[in-house]
Design a protein around this motif. Structure first.
Motif, PDB file in Angstrom:
ATOM      1  N   SER A   1      -2.823   1.492  18.003  1.00 47.18           N
ATOM      2  CA  SER A   1      -1.378   1.470  17.812  1.00 47.18           C
ATOM      3  C   SER A   1      -0.822   0.061  18.027  1.00 47.18           C
ATOM      4  CB  SER A   1      -0.715   2.457  18.767  1.00 47.18           C
ATOM      5  OG  SER A   1       0.668   2.423  18.645  1.00 47.18           O
ATOM      6  N   THR A   2      -1.327  -0.623  19.024  1.00 44.31           N
ATOM      7  CA  THR A   2      -0.887  -1.993  19.294  1.00 44.31           C
ATOM      8  C   THR A   2      -1.280  -2.931  18.165  1.00 44.31           C
ATOM      9  OG1 THR A   2      -1.059  -1.596  21.674  1.00 44.31           O
ATOM     10  CG2 THR A   2      -1.007  -3.895  20.955  1.00 44.31           C
ATOM     11  N   VAL A   3      -2.498  -2.795  17.667  1.00 43.75           N
ATOM     12  CA  VAL A   3      -2.970  -3.646  16.571  1.00 43.75           C
ATOM     13  C   VAL A   3      -2.157  -3.394  15.310  1.00 43.75           C
ATOM     14  CG1 VAL A   3      -4.935  -4.073  15.037  1.00 43.75           C
ATOM     15  CG2 VAL A   3      -5.296  -3.943  17.503  1.00 43.75           C
TER      16      VAL A   3
ATOM     17  N   SER B   1      15.534  -3.413   9.281  1.00 43.26           N
ATOM     18  CA  SER B   1      14.515  -3.143  10.295  1.00 43.26           C
ATOM     19  C   SER B   1      13.138  -3.357   9.662  1.00 43.26           C
ATOM     20  CB  SER B   1      14.647  -1.708  10.797  1.00 43.26           C
ATOM     21  OG  SER B   1      14.294  -0.805   9.776  1.00 43.26           O
ATOM     22  N   PRO B   2      12.094  -3.476  10.476  1.00 43.19           N
ATOM     23  CA  PRO B   2      10.747  -3.578   9.905  1.00 43.19           C
ATOM     24  C   PRO B   2      10.386  -2.384   9.021  1.00 43.19           C
ATOM     25  CG  PRO B   2      10.712  -4.294  12.177  1.00 43.19           C
ATOM     26  CD  PRO B   2      12.082  -3.741  11.917  1.00 43.19           C
ATOM     27  N   VAL B   3      10.868  -1.198   9.357  1.00 46.78           N
ATOM     28  CA  VAL B   3      10.588  -0.022   8.524  1.00 46.78           C
ATOM     29  C   VAL B   3      11.246  -0.179   7.157  1.00 46.78           C
ATOM     30  CG1 VAL B   3      10.943   2.459   8.316  1.00 46.78           C
ATOM     31  CG2 VAL B   3      10.288   1.494  10.501  1.00 46.78           C
ATOM     32  N   ASP B   4      12.466  -0.693   7.118  1.00 40.03           N
ATOM     33  CA  ASP B   4      13.143  -0.928   5.841  1.00 40.03           C
ATOM     34  C   ASP B   4      12.375  -1.924   4.985  1.00 40.03           C
ATOM     35  OD1 ASP B   4      15.204   0.783   6.559  1.00 40.03           O
ATOM     36  OD2 ASP B   4      16.460  -0.855   7.343  1.00 40.03           O
TER      37      ASP B   4
ATOM     38  N   PHE C   1       3.711  -8.843  11.451  1.00 38.30           N
ATOM     39  CA  PHE C   1       3.316  -9.966  10.604  1.00 38.30           C
ATOM     40  C   PHE C   1       3.661  -9.713   9.145  1.00 38.30           C
ATOM     41  CE2 PHE C   1       0.028 -11.392  13.851  1.00 38.30           C
ATOM     42  CZ  PHE C   1       0.708 -12.551  14.166  1.00 38.30           C
ATOM     43  N   VAL C   2       3.384  -8.521   8.670  1.00 37.61           N
ATOM     44  CA  VAL C   2       3.656  -8.190   7.268  1.00 37.61           C
ATOM     45  C   VAL C   2       5.147  -8.243   6.977  1.00 37.61           C
ATOM     46  CG1 VAL C   2       3.591  -6.288   5.584  1.00 37.61           C
ATOM     47  CG2 VAL C   2       1.548  -6.846   6.895  1.00 37.61           C
ATOM     48  N   THR C   3       5.950  -7.675   7.854  1.00 36.08           N
ATOM     49  CA  THR C   3       7.394  -7.665   7.597  1.00 36.08           C
ATOM     50  C   THR C   3       8.024  -9.041   7.751  1.00 36.08           C
ATOM     51  OG1 THR C   3       7.845  -6.970   9.884  1.00 36.08           O
ATOM     52  CG2 THR C   3       7.692  -5.245   8.207  1.00 36.08           C
ATOM     53  N   ALA C   4       7.468  -9.871   8.594  1.00 38.04           N
ATOM     54  CA  ALA C   4       8.004 -11.220   8.748  1.00 38.04           C
ATOM     55  C   ALA C   4       7.733 -12.069   7.491  1.00 38.04           C
ATOM     56  CB  ALA C   4       7.414 -11.903   9.963  1.00 38.04           C
TER      57      ALA C   4
ATOM     58  N   ILE D   1       0.256  -5.967  13.190  1.00 43.78           N
ATOM     59  CA  ILE D   1       0.085  -6.159  11.749  1.00 43.78           C
ATOM     60  C   ILE D   1       1.401  -5.897  11.015  1.00 43.78           C
ATOM     61  CG2 ILE D   1      -1.027  -5.189   9.687  1.00 43.78           C
ATOM     62  CD1 ILE D   1      -3.542  -4.798  11.437  1.00 43.78           C
ATOM     63  N   ILE D   2       2.095  -4.830  11.395  1.00 45.12           N
ATOM     64  CA  ILE D   2       3.386  -4.519  10.770  1.00 45.12           C
ATOM     65  C   ILE D   2       4.371  -5.663  10.987  1.00 45.12           C
ATOM     66  CG2 ILE D   2       5.441  -3.050  10.961  1.00 45.12           C
ATOM     67  CD1 ILE D   2       3.561  -0.684  11.395  1.00 45.12           C
TER      68      ILE D   2
END
Length: 110
Positions: free
Chosen positions: A91-93, A40-43, A100-103, A97-98
């Motif tokens: 929150s949307t921004v 997941s993105p959190v992981d 993009f960073v995780t990708a 960003i999250i």
């Protein structure tokens, strides 16, 4: 009123997406086999030591949801409306960003 409900739904959707396994990581192991992980993105944020983005997202979402609920129950203070709008946009921004960073996170396995 519609904006308040939409804000609550968006923040819940952001939380669900951030905790859903949407990425697949593959790595060649030392014995020659390819191992695959679903993350997941959190992981991925945890693996890249960028957890502050997740905590920022959660904080903004909580404030946004609380102010939206206050507005739904009839608090008509102009400051509460501004805080709700700012935190929903924030929150949307941060969510974007999250993602993009995780990708673009490449984790090295040793």
């Amino acid at each position: 009123m519609l904006v308040n409900i939409l804000s609550i739904i968006l923040n819940i959707a952001y939380y669900v997406v951030l905790n859903t396994s949407i990425y697949t990581d593959k790595a060649m192991m030392s014995n020659g086999e390819v191992r695959e992980w679903h993350r997941s993105p959190v992981d991925r944020l945890n693996m890249a030591d960028n957890t502050f983005l997740y905590y920022l997202e959660i904080a903004l979402a909580i404030v946004s949801i609380i102010t939206s609920i206050l507005l739904l129950f009839g608090v008509s203070n102009n400051i509460v409306k501004k805080i709700q709008l700012i935190t929903t946009i924030g929150s949307t921004v941060v969510f974007i960003i999250i993602m993009f960073v995780t990708a673009n996170t490449n984790v090295k396995y040793s």
